[in-house]
Scaffold this active site. Structure first.
Site, PDB file in Angstrom:
ATOM      1  N   ASP A 163       0.842  -1.204   0.000  1.00  0.00           N
ATOM      2  CA  ASP A 163       0.000   0.000   0.000  1.00  0.00           C
ATOM      3  C   ASP A 163       0.876   1.252   0.000  1.00  0.00           C
ATOM      4  O   ASP A 163       0.593   2.217   0.691  1.00  0.00           O
ATOM      5  CB  ASP A 163      -0.931  -0.020   1.230  1.00  0.00           C
ATOM      6  CG  ASP A 163      -2.044   1.011   1.105  1.00  0.00           C
ATOM      7  OD1 ASP A 163      -2.322   1.466  -0.022  1.00  0.00           O
ATOM      8  OD2 ASP A 163      -2.636   1.375   2.146  1.00  0.00           O
ATOM      9  N   LYS A 166       2.545   3.048  -6.147  1.00  0.00           N
ATOM     10  CA  LYS A 166       2.080   1.928  -6.982  1.00  0.00           C
ATOM     11  C   LYS A 166       3.141   1.387  -7.950  1.00  0.00           C
ATOM     12  O   LYS A 166       3.130   0.209  -8.272  1.00  0.00           O
ATOM     13  CB  LYS A 166       0.820   2.335  -7.765  1.00  0.00           C
ATOM     14  CG  LYS A 166      -0.259   2.983  -6.896  1.00  0.00           C
ATOM     15  CD  LYS A 166      -0.560   2.191  -5.647  1.00  0.00           C
ATOM     16  CE  LYS A 166      -1.272   2.991  -4.587  1.00  0.00           C
ATOM     17  NZ  LYS A 166      -1.111   2.496  -3.224  1.00  0.00           N
ATOM     18  N   ASP A 191      -3.417  -2.968  -2.478  1.00  0.00           N
ATOM     19  CA  ASP A 191      -4.538  -2.025  -2.471  1.00  0.00           C
ATOM     20  C   ASP A 191      -4.448  -1.117  -3.703  1.00  0.00           C
ATOM     21  O   ASP A 191      -3.366  -0.908  -4.249  1.00  0.00           O
ATOM     22  CB  ASP A 191      -4.478  -1.181  -1.192  1.00  0.00           C
ATOM     23  CG  ASP A 191      -5.752  -0.387  -0.991  1.00  0.00           C
ATOM     24  OD1 ASP A 191      -6.785  -0.740  -1.598  1.00  0.00           O
ATOM     25  OD2 ASP A 191      -5.731   0.591  -0.232  1.00  0.00           O
ATOM     26  N   ASN A 192      -5.569  -0.585  -4.113  1.00  0.00           N
ATOM     27  CA  ASN A 192      -5.622   0.390  -5.210  1.00  0.00           C
ATOM     28  C   ASN A 192      -5.022  -0.156  -6.504  1.00  0.00           C
ATOM     29  O   ASN A 192      -3.997   0.322  -6.983  1.00  0.00           O
ATOM     30  CB  ASN A 192      -4.888   1.681  -4.824  1.00  0.00           C
ATOM     31  CG  ASN A 192      -5.579   2.401  -3.700  1.00  0.00           C
ATOM     32  OD1 ASN A 192      -6.779   2.288  -3.525  1.00  0.00           O
ATOM     33  ND2 ASN A 192      -4.828   3.124  -2.901  1.00  0.00           N
ATOM     34  N   GLU A 223     -14.081   1.322  -9.639  1.00  0.00           N
ATOM     35  CA  GLU A 223     -12.834   0.548  -9.690  1.00  0.00           C
ATOM     36  C   GLU A 223     -11.634   1.369  -9.270  1.00  0.00           C
ATOM     37  O   GLU A 223     -10.513   1.063  -9.640  1.00  0.00           O
ATOM     38  CB  GLU A 223     -12.581  -0.001 -11.104  1.00  0.00           C
ATOM     39  CG  GLU A 223     -13.556  -1.060 -11.538  1.00  0.00           C
ATOM     40  CD  GLU A 223     -13.250  -2.400 -10.901  1.00  0.00           C
ATOM     41  OE1 GLU A 223     -12.127  -2.871 -11.028  1.00  0.00           O
ATOM     42  OE2 GLU A 223     -14.149  -2.953 -10.255  1.00  0.00           O
TER      43      GLU A 223
HETATM   44  C1  SAM Z   1      -1.547   4.941   0.915  1.00  0.00           C
HETATM   45  S1  SAM Z   1      -0.457   5.415   2.170  1.00  0.00           S
HETATM   46  C2  SAM Z   1      -0.496   4.034   3.273  1.00  0.00           C
HETATM   47  C3  SAM Z   1      -1.802   3.908   3.993  1.00  0.00           C
HETATM   48  C4  SAM Z   1      -1.806   2.881   5.107  1.00  0.00           C
HETATM   49  N1  SAM Z   1      -1.394   1.579   4.627  1.00  0.00           N
HETATM   50  C5  SAM Z   1      -3.194   2.752   5.685  1.00  0.00           C
HETATM   51  O1  SAM Z   1      -4.070   2.163   5.011  1.00  0.00           O
HETATM   52  O2  SAM Z   1      -3.425   3.247   6.789  1.00  0.00           O
HETATM   53  C6  SAM Z   1       1.102   5.228   1.375  1.00  0.00           C
HETATM   54  C7  SAM Z   1       2.301   5.480   2.266  1.00  0.00           C
HETATM   55  O3  SAM Z   1       3.423   4.846   1.639  1.00  0.00           O
HETATM   56  C8  SAM Z   1       4.576   5.600   1.931  1.00  0.00           C
HETATM   57  N2  SAM Z   1       5.599   5.215   0.943  1.00  0.00           N
HETATM   58  C9  SAM Z   1       5.613   5.496  -0.382  1.00  0.00           C
HETATM   59  N3  SAM Z   1       6.666   4.926  -0.972  1.00  0.00           N
HETATM   60  C10 SAM Z   1       7.349   4.248   0.000  1.00  0.00           C
HETATM   61  C11 SAM Z   1       8.524   3.457   0.013  1.00  0.00           C
HETATM   62  N4  SAM Z   1       9.227   3.242  -1.094  1.00  0.00           N
HETATM   63  N5  SAM Z   1       8.915   2.914   1.181  1.00  0.00           N
HETATM   64  C12 SAM Z   1       8.201   3.120   2.313  1.00  0.00           C
HETATM   65  N6  SAM Z   1       7.077   3.879   2.359  1.00  0.00           N
HETATM   66  C13 SAM Z   1       6.654   4.435   1.227  1.00  0.00           C
HETATM   67  C14 SAM Z   1       4.104   7.042   1.830  1.00  0.00           C
HETATM   68  O4  SAM Z   1       4.984   7.909   2.529  1.00  0.00           O
HETATM   69  C15 SAM Z   1       2.700   6.946   2.445  1.00  0.00           C
HETATM   70  O5  SAM Z   1       2.747   7.264   3.817  1.00  0.00           O
END
Ligand code: SAM
Length: 235
Positions: A163, A166, A191-192, A223
């Site tokens: 998550d 993407k 997810d997504n 979707e």
């Molecule tokens: C959609 S949110 C996560 C939501 C969480 N899983 C929830 O449902 O409560 C995506 C998170 O991924 C983190 N993120 C993005 N790329 C990342 C990476 N390469 N390594 C670690 N975290 C990352 C972002 O900083 C963000 O906080």
């Protein structure tokens, strides 16, 4: 990028862009720290359900949150709740700790959630929310980028929740496989995975590599939000 201008997404894109602009102009604190303060004010210490409810309220009344939320959350919680005692869950992307808290409260005390988060504000906010929920003994939040942290972890995990960003779903799942963090029977949930998010290469991989028995779980009419659960049949 064009995907965010499709009819189904244009409202979300405009709203999110306007909020970002407003927050930048007004110098608002990072969202995870605002959520942390909101949780401390509105939830009950030691009560995970009230922490989740406070975050849902923040998302409804204050600002959209990119967490799994109350509509899709139960779909993944249902899978997590069927895991055996002492199960281990790996999450990529903690944000404010919502999904970690949701999963940990569905599992017994011997279980572990290991979450990787690269944003410092999100690490601070999610750890505070986890501590407030009374789940620090079950949830570890690692600060760093998934590609750096994954090779340092010890497997296996019973469920992996993808998550984060993407475009990293496919390379990070391959990294997880390479480091032996999943085994036959492990479940991988992404997810997504709707068209908007550009995860076709990930979907082609899990559907075509022969290692996963994949299931698509649509979670909204357009979707935008959907989930693939792959049961890993060989590691
Ligand atoms: C959609 S949110 C996560 C939501 C969480 N899983 C929830 O449902 O409560 C995506 C998170 O991924 C983190 N993120 C993005 N790329 C990342 C990476 N390469 N390594 C670690 N975290 C990352 C972002 O900083 C963000 O906080």
């Amino acid at each position: 990028m064009w995907r965010f201008l499709m009819p189904g997404a244009i409202g979300w894109t405009l709203r999110t862009g306007a909020y970002l602009l407003y927050d930048t102009i007004t110098g608002a604190p990072p969202q995870p720290l605002r959520v942390r303060d909101f949780v401390a004010e509105h939830a009950k210490r030691g009560d995970p359900a009230s922490v989740l409810a406070a975050m849902d309220r923040f998302a409804r009344e204050v600002r959209f949150l990119m967490n799994i939320g109350p509509d899709k959350g139960p779909l993944v919680r249902e899978l997590v709740a069927k895991l055996p005692d002492g199960a281990r869950v790996l999450e990529l992307g903690a944000f404010c700790g919502y999904s970690s808290i949701l999963f940990a409260s569905a599992l017994g005390p011997g279980s572990r959630i290991v979450s990787i988060e690269k944003s410092e504000a999100s690490v601070e906010g999610s750890r505070a929310n986890v501590e407030f929920a009374g789940l620090s003994d079950r949830i570890e939040i690692h600060h760093g980028s998934s590609s750096d942290v994954i090779p340092t972890l010890e497997g296996p995990f019973d469920l992996v929740f993808l998550d984060h960003w993407k475009d990293l779903y496919e390379p990070d799942l391959k990294l997880i496989e390479k480091h032996g963090l999943i085994r036959p029977g492990s479940i991988v949930v992404a997810d997504n995975v709707g068209e908007l998010f550009g995860v076709q290469s990930y979907l082609d991989y899990v559907r075509g590599c022969g290692r996963y028995d994949s299931e698509h779980r649509p979670a909204s009419g357009i979707e935008l939000y959907s989930t693939v659960a792959g049961r890993c049949s060989e590691s």
